[in-house]
Design a protein around this motif. Structure first.
Motif, PDB file in Angstrom:
ATOM      1  N   GLY A  44       0.785  -1.234   0.000  1.00 52.23           N
ATOM      2  CA  GLY A  44       0.000   0.000   0.000  1.00 52.23           C
ATOM      3  C   GLY A  44       0.815   1.282   0.000  1.00 52.23           C
ATOM      4  O   GLY A  44       0.538   2.199  -0.779  1.00 52.23           O
ATOM      5  N   GLY A  45       1.803   1.370   0.873  1.00 55.47           N
ATOM      6  CA  GLY A  45       2.631   2.575   0.941  1.00 55.47           C
ATOM      7  C   GLY A  45       3.405   2.803  -0.342  1.00 55.47           C
ATOM      8  O   GLY A  45       3.519   3.941  -0.834  1.00 55.47           O
ATOM      9  N   TRP A  46       3.930   1.722  -0.902  1.00 57.05           N
ATOM     10  CA  TRP A  46       4.715   1.833  -2.143  1.00 57.05           C
ATOM     11  C   TRP A  46       3.825   2.216  -3.318  1.00 57.05           C
ATOM     12  O   TRP A  46       4.224   2.999  -4.183  1.00 57.05           O
ATOM     13  CB  TRP A  46       5.466   0.540  -2.420  1.00 57.05           C
ATOM     14  N   LEU A  47       2.625   1.697  -3.353  1.00 52.61           N
ATOM     15  CA  LEU A  47       1.695   2.058  -4.428  1.00 52.61           C
ATOM     16  C   LEU A  47       1.279   3.523  -4.303  1.00 52.61           C
ATOM     17  O   LEU A  47       1.152   4.231  -5.315  1.00 52.61           O
ATOM     18  CB  LEU A  47       0.475   1.138  -4.407  1.00 52.61           C
ATOM     19  N   ALA A  48       1.110   4.000  -3.081  1.00 51.09           N
ATOM     20  CA  ALA A  48       0.768   5.409  -2.864  1.00 51.09           C
ATOM     21  C   ALA A  48       1.898   6.317  -3.347  1.00 51.09           C
ATOM     22  O   ALA A  48       1.647   7.356  -3.973  1.00 51.09           O
ATOM     23  CB  ALA A  48       0.471   5.660  -1.389  1.00 51.09           C
ATOM     24  N   ILE A  49       3.135   5.923  -3.097  1.00 54.22           N
ATOM     25  CA  ILE A  49       4.275   6.723  -3.572  1.00 54.22           C
ATOM     26  C   ILE A  49       4.291   6.758  -5.097  1.00 54.22           C
ATOM     27  O   ILE A  49       4.548   7.800  -5.702  1.00 54.22           O
ATOM     28  CB  ILE A  49       5.601   6.186  -2.994  1.00 54.22           C
ATOM     29  N   GLY A  50       4.004   5.637  -5.743  1.00 52.34           N
ATOM     30  CA  GLY A  50       3.930   5.613  -7.203  1.00 52.34           C
ATOM     31  C   GLY A  50       2.847   6.544  -7.724  1.00 52.34           C
ATOM     32  O   GLY A  50       3.041   7.254  -8.725  1.00 52.34           O
ATOM     33  N   ALA A  51       1.702   6.577  -7.045  1.00 53.54           N
ATOM     34  CA  ALA A  51       0.611   7.472  -7.456  1.00 53.54           C
ATOM     35  C   ALA A  51       1.005   8.929  -7.289  1.00 53.54           C
ATOM     36  O   ALA A  51       0.728   9.763  -8.159  1.00 53.54           O
ATOM     37  CB  ALA A  51      -0.649   7.159  -6.648  1.00 53.54           C
ATOM     38  N   VAL A  52       1.690   9.255  -6.186  1.00 55.25           N
ATOM     39  CA  VAL A  52       2.156  10.627  -5.972  1.00 55.25           C
ATOM     40  C   VAL A  52       3.167  11.007  -7.045  1.00 55.25           C
ATOM     41  O   VAL A  52       3.119  12.109  -7.599  1.00 55.25           O
ATOM     42  CB  VAL A  52       2.741  10.794  -4.551  1.00 55.25           C
ATOM     43  N   GLY A  53       4.082  10.092  -7.356  1.00 59.34           N
ATOM     44  CA  GLY A  53       5.054  10.349  -8.419  1.00 59.34           C
ATOM     45  C   GLY A  53       4.368  10.648  -9.740  1.00 59.34           C
ATOM     46  O   GLY A  53       4.769  11.567 -10.473  1.00 59.34           O
ATOM     47  N   ALA A  54       3.313   9.902 -10.052  1.00 60.30           N
ATOM     48  CA  ALA A  54       2.570  10.119 -11.301  1.00 60.30           C
ATOM     49  C   ALA A  54       1.870  11.477 -11.303  1.00 60.30           C
ATOM     50  O   ALA A  54       1.774  12.133 -12.339  1.00 60.30           O
ATOM     51  CB  ALA A  54       1.557   8.997 -11.508  1.00 60.30           C
ATOM     52  N   LEU A  55       1.400  11.918 -10.151  1.00 63.69           N
ATOM     53  CA  LEU A  55       0.734  13.222 -10.058  1.00 63.69           C
ATOM     54  C   LEU A  55       1.725  14.383 -10.164  1.00 63.69           C
ATOM     55  O   LEU A  55       1.439  15.395 -10.795  1.00 63.69           O
ATOM     56  CB  LEU A  55      -0.032  13.330  -8.731  1.00 63.69           C
ATOM     57  N   VAL A  56       2.873  14.228  -9.533  1.00 63.88           N
ATOM     58  CA  VAL A  56       3.859  15.312  -9.461  1.00 63.88           C
ATOM     59  C   VAL A  56       4.694  15.406 -10.737  1.00 63.88           C
ATOM     60  O   VAL A  56       4.950  16.499 -11.244  1.00 63.88           O
ATOM     61  CB  VAL A  56       4.768  15.114  -8.220  1.00 63.88           C
ATOM     62  N   ASP A  57       5.123  14.278 -11.256  1.00 61.49           N
ATOM     63  CA  ASP A  57       6.021  14.239 -12.428  1.00 61.49           C
ATOM     64  C   ASP A  57       5.182  13.951 -13.677  1.00 61.49           C
ATOM     65  O   ASP A  57       5.183  12.847 -14.214  1.00 61.49           O
ATOM     66  CB  ASP A  57       7.072  13.147 -12.200  1.00 61.49           C
ATOM     67  N   ARG A  58       4.488  14.971 -14.154  1.00 63.88           N
ATOM     68  CA  ARG A  58       3.527  14.778 -15.252  1.00 63.88           C
ATOM     69  C   ARG A  58       4.187  14.318 -16.546  1.00 63.88           C
ATOM     70  O   ARG A  58       3.569  13.588 -17.308  1.00 63.88           O
ATOM     71  CB  ARG A  58       2.745  16.062 -15.489  1.00 63.88           C
ATOM     72  N   LYS A  59       5.414  14.747 -16.776  1.00 62.91           N
ATOM     73  CA  LYS A  59       6.103  14.352 -18.017  1.00 62.91           C
ATOM     74  C   LYS A  59       6.340  12.845 -18.068  1.00 62.91           C
ATOM     75  O   LYS A  59       6.388  12.260 -19.139  1.00 62.91           O
ATOM     76  CB  LYS A  59       7.440  15.084 -18.154  1.00 62.91           C
ATOM     77  N   ARG A  60       6.527  12.258 -16.896  1.00 58.83           N
ATOM     78  CA  ARG A  60       6.799  10.809 -16.850  1.00 58.83           C
ATOM     79  C   ARG A  60       5.681  10.056 -16.137  1.00 58.83           C
ATOM     80  O   ARG A  60       5.916   9.008 -15.540  1.00 58.83           O
ATOM     81  CB  ARG A  60       8.149  10.564 -16.174  1.00 58.83           C
ATOM     82  N   ARG A  61       4.485  10.585 -16.220  1.00 55.49           N
ATOM     83  CA  ARG A  61       3.337   9.959 -15.548  1.00 55.49           C
ATOM     84  C   ARG A  61       3.203   8.488 -15.932  1.00 55.49           C
ATOM     85  O   ARG A  61       3.011   7.625 -15.073  1.00 55.49           O
ATOM     86  CB  ARG A  61       2.054  10.712 -15.900  1.00 55.49           C
ATOM     87  N   GLY A  62       3.327   8.194 -17.218  1.00 56.85           N
ATOM     88  CA  GLY A  62       3.198   6.812 -17.676  1.00 56.85           C
ATOM     89  C   GLY A  62       4.257   5.899 -17.071  1.00 56.85           C
ATOM     90  O   GLY A  62       3.970   4.753 -16.715  1.00 56.85           O
ATOM     91  N   GLU A  63       5.479   6.420 -16.927  1.00 56.67           N
ATOM     92  CA  GLU A  63       6.552   5.610 -16.328  1.00 56.67           C
ATOM     93  C   GLU A  63       6.282   5.350 -14.847  1.00 56.67           C
ATOM     94  O   GLU A  63       6.527   4.249 -14.346  1.00 56.67           O
ATOM     95  CB  GLU A  63       7.899   6.294 -16.526  1.00 56.67           C
ATOM     96  N   TRP A  64       5.784   6.372 -14.139  1.00 52.09           N
ATOM     97  CA  TRP A  64       5.461   6.186 -12.725  1.00 52.09           C
ATOM     98  C   TRP A  64       4.335   5.164 -12.565  1.00 52.09           C
ATOM     99  O   TRP A  64       4.388   4.311 -11.672  1.00 52.09           O
ATOM    100  CB  TRP A  64       5.074   7.516 -12.070  1.00 52.09           C
ATOM    101  N   LEU A  65       3.349   5.264 -13.425  1.00 49.20           N
ATOM    102  CA  LEU A  65       2.237   4.308 -13.336  1.00 49.20           C
ATOM    103  C   LEU A  65       2.699   2.898 -13.682  1.00 49.20           C
ATOM    104  O   LEU A  65       2.265   1.924 -13.054  1.00 49.20           O
ATOM    105  CB  LEU A  65       1.085   4.752 -14.234  1.00 49.20           C
ATOM    106  N   THR A  66       3.602   2.786 -14.660  1.00 46.56           N
ATOM    107  CA  THR A  66       4.153   1.470 -15.004  1.00 46.56           C
ATOM    108  C   THR A  66       4.974   0.919 -13.843  1.00 46.56           C
ATOM    109  O   THR A  66       4.885  -0.276 -13.512  1.00 46.56           O
ATOM    110  CB  THR A  66       5.014   1.558 -16.281  1.00 46.56           C
ATOM    111  N   ALA A  67       5.771   1.792 -13.206  1.00 47.20           N
ATOM    112  CA  ALA A  67       6.570   1.360 -12.053  1.00 47.20           C
ATOM    113  C   ALA A  67       5.665   0.902 -10.913  1.00 47.20           C
ATOM    114  O   ALA A  67       5.914  -0.143 -10.287  1.00 47.20           O
ATOM    115  CB  ALA A  67       7.487   2.489 -11.601  1.00 47.20           C
ATOM    116  N   ALA A  68       4.599   1.650 -10.650  1.00 45.17           N
ATOM    117  CA  ALA A  68       3.659   1.256  -9.592  1.00 45.17           C
ATOM    118  C   ALA A  68       2.990  -0.072  -9.938  1.00 45.17           C
ATOM    119  O   ALA A  68       2.802  -0.932  -9.066  1.00 45.17           O
ATOM    120  CB  ALA A  68       2.617   2.353  -9.381  1.00 45.17           C
ATOM    121  N   ALA A  69       2.670  -0.255 -11.218  1.00 42.91           N
ATOM    122  CA  ALA A  69       2.095  -1.537 -11.653  1.00 42.91           C
ATOM    123  C   ALA A  69       3.105  -2.663 -11.441  1.00 42.91           C
ATOM    124  O   ALA A  69       2.732  -3.792 -11.085  1.00 42.91           O
ATOM    125  CB  ALA A  69       1.668  -1.461 -13.115  1.00 42.91           C
TER     126      ALA A  69
END
Length: 193
Positions: A59-84
């Motif tokens: 849960g905590g790690w997935l939340a960090i991935g979601a925050v990364g996707a929100l903050v780093d818009r240029k690499r949103r897809g990469e953050w979402l892939t990493a969280a996946a």
């Protein structure tokens, strides 16, 4: 002639039969006892319990991935892939647990200091998802997160008495393998686009 008798101790009642034989004390059990004996102090246990809560179901790690996707818009897809990838690593650990079916430590000298969602031990899902997150998010942030995040999470599972050393090592190896595959996929996708 009087007969001499000697007093004898009363016989101890026989132990009731049990379905399970007592577990053999293995080198891993001894190692677990030692880790708890040295590290299971109140402040360390409290920290380990907080880490356990953070890592529960990744849960905590997935939340960090979601925050990364929100903050780093240029690499949103990469953050979402990493969280996946973190979610996939966690799912892989659950699948392996159900195949292996190794029980959690049950030694009378090992204290269980946190609740767990299952009685299955191998591999450690916390170690799996933490390693995957450290590798994948470290790649996105440019920071070496693995040596900072993974060993404390692995040791915390021993301090809490819910895993054997081989559980956390196998979990970390599984998380690393999944992360390696996800990073390779991300690189290929980046090179194509």
């Amino acid at each position: 002639m009087a007969e001499l008798t000697t007093a004898t101790a009363p016989e101890e009642p026989a132990a009731a039969p049990t379905d399970e034989a007592p577990a053999a004390v293995t080198p891993e059990t001894v190692a677990l006892r030692k880790v708890q004996g040295v590290l299971a102090k109140p402040a360390v246990v409290k920290t380990a319990q907080a880490m356990s809560l953070f890592g529960e179901h990744a849960g905590g790690w997935l939340a960090i991935g979601a925050v990364g996707a929100l903050v780093d818009r240029k690499r949103r897809g990469e953050w979402l892939t990493a969280a996946a990838g973190v979610a996939a690593a966690h799912a892989a650990s659950i699948a392996v647990k159900r195949v292996v079916r190794r029980r959690r430590p049950a030694d009378p000298e090992v204290q269980v200091l946190v609740g767990t969602p299952s009685k299955l031990s191998f591999p450690s899902s916390h170690a799996t998802s933490t390693t995957a997150a450290a590798v994948l998010y470290g790649g996105l942030t440019g920071k070496k997160l693995t040596p900072v995040l993974v060993p404390p999470m692995m040791v915390s599972r021993l301090v809490l008495g819910v895993h054997y050393p081989s559980d956390v090592v196998a979990g970390s190896a599984l998380g690393g393998a999944v992360a390696w595959g996800v990073r390779r996929f991300m690189r290929r996708r980046r090179n194509r686009g």
